[in-house]
Write a protein that holds these residues in place. Structure first.
Motif, short mmCIF file in Angstrom:
data_model
loop_
_atom_site.label_atom_id
_atom_site.label_comp_id
_atom_site.label_asym_id
_atom_site.label_seq_id
_atom_site.Cartn_x
_atom_site.Cartn_y
_atom_site.Cartn_z
N LEU A 1 -2.19 6.66 10.57
CA LEU A 1 -3.88 7.20 9.73
C LEU A 1 -4.96 6.73 10.33
CD1 LEU A 1 -2.98 5.82 6.42
CD2 LEU A 1 -3.14 7.79 6.51
N ASP B 1 -0.37 2.28 11.85
CA ASP B 1 0.97 3.22 12.08
C ASP B 1 1.93 2.54 11.47
OD1 ASP B 1 2.68 4.19 13.93
OD2 ASP B 1 3.12 2.46 14.75
N LEU B 2 2.25 4.11 10.64
CA LEU B 2 3.36 3.54 9.44
C LEU B 2 4.08 4.25 9.99
CD1 LEU B 2 0.77 5.67 6.84
CD2 LEU B 2 1.79 2.91 7.26
N GLU B 3 5.65 3.14 9.05
CA GLU B 3 7.03 3.76 9.16
C GLU B 3 7.39 5.58 8.43
OE1 GLU B 3 10.22 1.51 8.66
OE2 GLU B 3 9.19 0.02 9.50
N GLU B 4 6.79 5.23 7.63
CA GLU B 4 6.18 6.61 6.43
C GLU B 4 5.56 6.47 5.52
OE1 GLU B 4 8.92 4.18 2.28
OE2 GLU B 4 10.03 4.09 4.43
N SER B 5 5.26 7.44 5.22
CA SER B 5 4.27 7.76 3.58
C SER B 5 4.15 6.43 2.94
CB SER B 5 4.25 8.98 3.78
OG SER B 5 3.62 10.59 4.85
N LEU B 6 2.50 6.10 3.54
CA LEU B 6 1.88 5.17 1.87
C LEU B 6 1.84 5.39 0.16
CD1 LEU B 6 -0.47 3.21 3.52
CD2 LEU B 6 1.67 2.47 2.72
N SER B 7 2.97 5.53 -0.66
CA SER B 7 2.66 5.79 -2.11
C SER B 7 0.88 5.53 -2.57
CB SER B 7 3.23 4.59 -2.88
OG SER B 7 2.87 3.59 -3.28
N HIS B 8 0.49 6.53 -3.87
CA HIS B 8 -0.86 6.70 -3.83
C HIS B 8 -1.04 4.61 -4.05
CE1 HIS B 8 -4.22 7.38 -5.75
NE2 HIS B 8 -3.78 6.52 -6.74
N ALA C 1 5.80 -0.42 5.03
CA ALA C 1 5.70 0.55 5.77
C ALA C 1 4.83 0.83 6.78
CB ALA C 1 5.22 1.91 4.97
N HIS D 1 -1.62 3.16 -0.32
CA HIS D 1 -2.71 3.18 -0.18
C HIS D 1 -3.78 3.03 -0.90
CE1 HIS D 1 -4.55 6.58 1.74
NE2 HIS D 1 -5.90 6.37 1.41
#
Length: 174
Positions: free
Chosen positions: A2, A41-48, A103, A51
């Motif tokens: 992101l 840097d994310l391992e997986e997408s963040l939830s709303h 994450a 975020h």
């Protein structure tokens, strides 16, 4: 990864002072804007919800998210030296983990400088090189030419194998 634009990086006084120093070198620069940019840097997408927590943690608001360089401007990204992890990053990443953002692998912060040029003007390579020392410390920071280069911040190189050199037995040749 992101990329989140943040708040203005400098006070009005400091921005004015930097603008004046740049204009002495490059009179074609008519304005300067400096904003923090957060790289996550994310391992997986963040939830709303995750975020929203991240935005609150970084102090990013909706007006910051819509901040874009103006037309006729040249942008330069100043980030911590490629291959290093800044102290700011270590602390911010720890805080993110303590806030439940598992994450998030790493957060890094840089500054995007938007140099507004006079209409039709172009920044030549020589002037570009003269401006850079005003914008960054080459010992601790790197300058990226565009936002795509930001991936380099999180590049992980494989360590080289350990090699022993017998300088007592081999002398200068070793």
């Amino acid at each position: 990864m992101l990329q989140l634009p943040g708040a203005t990086a400098f006070s009005a006084f400091r921005s004015q002072e930097l603008r004046e120093r740049i204009c002495k070198i490059a009179p074609l620069v008519s304005d300067l804007n400096a904003r923090f940019i957060h790289f996550v840097d994310l391992e997986e997408s963040l939830s709303h919800e995750g975020h929203e927590v991240l935005l609150q943690l970084l102090g990013v608001n909706s007006t910051d998210l819509n901040a874009a360089p103006g037309p006729g401007s040249v942008s330069l990204w100043v980030v911590p030296r490629i291959g290093t992890i800044s102290p700011w990053s270590s602390k911010a990443t720890d805080i993110a983990h303590n806030c439940g953002l598992a994450a998030v692998q790493r957060i890094e912060r840089g500054i995007r400088y938007d140099l507004t040029l006079a209409q039709g003007a172009r920044l030549d390579a020589a002037t570009h090189e003269l401006i850079l020392p005003l914008l960054h410390d080459r010992m601790t920071e790197s300058v990226l030419g565009d936002e795509q280069d930001a991936q380099l911040i999180f590049h992980h190189a494989e360590p080289a194998p350990l090699v022993s050199v017998d300088i007592l037995g081999g002398g200068r040749a070793a």
